[in-house]
Design a protein around this motif. Structure first.
Motif, mmCIF file in Angstrom:
data_model
loop_
_atom_site.group_PDB
_atom_site.id
_atom_site.type_symbol
_atom_site.label_atom_id
_atom_site.label_comp_id
_atom_site.label_asym_id
_atom_site.label_seq_id
_atom_site.Cartn_x
_atom_site.Cartn_y
_atom_site.Cartn_z
ATOM 1 N N ARG A 134 10.571 -40.293 34.521
ATOM 2 C CA ARG A 134 9.265 -40.917 34.316
ATOM 3 C C ARG A 134 8.722 -41.321 35.669
ATOM 4 O O ARG A 134 9.383 -42.034 36.425
ATOM 5 N N ASP A 189 3.479 -43.776 37.727
ATOM 6 C CA ASP A 189 2.148 -43.932 37.129
ATOM 7 C C ASP A 189 2.043 -43.364 35.718
ATOM 8 O O ASP A 189 0.950 -43.123 35.234
ATOM 9 N N SER A 190 3.167 -43.144 35.053
ATOM 10 C CA SER A 190 3.141 -42.517 33.731
ATOM 11 C C SER A 190 3.867 -43.379 32.696
ATOM 12 O O SER A 190 4.806 -44.096 33.020
ATOM 13 N N ASP A 191 3.420 -43.238 31.452
ATOM 14 C CA ASP A 191 4.085 -43.920 30.347
ATOM 15 C C ASP A 191 4.980 -42.969 29.562
ATOM 16 O O ASP A 191 5.601 -43.355 28.590
ATOM 17 N N ALA A 192 5.044 -41.708 29.990
ATOM 18 C CA ALA A 192 5.811 -40.698 29.261
ATOM 19 C C ALA A 192 6.859 -40.058 30.168
ATOM 20 O O ALA A 192 6.702 -40.014 31.388
ATOM 21 N N TYR A 196 9.096 -36.740 31.376
ATOM 22 C CA TYR A 196 8.946 -35.306 31.622
ATOM 23 C C TYR A 196 10.292 -34.757 32.052
ATOM 24 O O TYR A 196 11.241 -35.506 32.232
ATOM 25 N N HIS A 215 -0.471 -34.070 29.277
ATOM 26 C CA HIS A 215 -0.455 -35.536 29.212
ATOM 27 C C HIS A 215 -1.216 -36.115 30.404
ATOM 28 O O HIS A 215 -1.097 -35.616 31.518
ATOM 29 N N ASN A 216 -1.988 -37.168 30.164
ATOM 30 C CA ASN A 216 -2.746 -37.855 31.225
ATOM 31 C C ASN A 216 -3.724 -36.942 31.958
ATOM 32 O O ASN A 216 -3.942 -37.096 33.158
ATOM 33 N N ARG A 217 -4.294 -35.981 31.252
ATOM 34 C CA ARG A 217 -5.308 -35.080 31.801
ATOM 35 C C ARG A 217 -6.526 -35.133 30.878
ATOM 36 O O ARG A 217 -6.421 -35.577 29.744
ATOM 37 N N ALA A 223 6.189 -36.668 26.972
ATOM 38 C CA ALA A 223 4.918 -35.957 27.013
ATOM 39 C C ALA A 223 4.956 -34.842 25.964
ATOM 40 O O ALA A 223 6.029 -34.377 25.576
#
Length: 135
Positions: A24, A27-30, A32, A76-78, A118
């Motif tokens: 992780r 800057d991500s909550d998911a 990968y 994700h996050n896009r 994600a």
């Protein structure tokens, strides 16, 4: 007609004791897989190997990587409509992974951890279960 943006990324699938290594970013909550986008002139396998070294500190030989699966999923996050084409490889590495660069934490996941991942990694977990590699 809308043209969908596609992000191409390469990733490394590392299974140990029926769990897959996940990361992780800060800057991500998911979660990968270790991996990222190829740089100009770089093959998918070379990108996966470089990103593994940067993100978890392991040396992976691009020539020793074997294609596992390519996943197409919402990115994700896009922005909405953006998709990711995640080219996943398996292959050996020596050592113990440790969070480095932008990686905040590592995880060793089974299918029970699917909600924390994600979208592309959720699909990858399904593939690993089908292949009998994780629970």
């Amino acid at each position: 007609m809308t043209v969908t943006d596609v992000v191409v990324a390469a990733a490394w699938v590392h299974v140990r004791e029926r769990r897959v290594l996940t990361v992780r970013a800060d800057d991500s909550d998911a979660f990968y897989l270790p991996g990222g986008k190829p740089e100009p002139g770089e093959t998918d396998a070379e990108a996966a190997a470089r990103e593994v070294a940067e993100e978890v500190g392991l040396v992976v030989d691009p020539a020793a990587l074997e294609p596992f699966v390519t996943i197409d999923a919402p990115a994700h996050n896009r922005p909405p409509g953006t998709r990711v084409r995640l080219v996943c490889f398996t292959g050996p590495a020596a050592g113990t992974p440790a969070a480095a660069a932008e990686i905040a934490e590592l995880g060793w996941f089974t299918s029970a951890d699917r909600p924390r991942c994600a979208p592309a990694i959720r699909l990858l977990l399904d593939e690993l279960v089908k292949a009998g590699l994780i629970d």
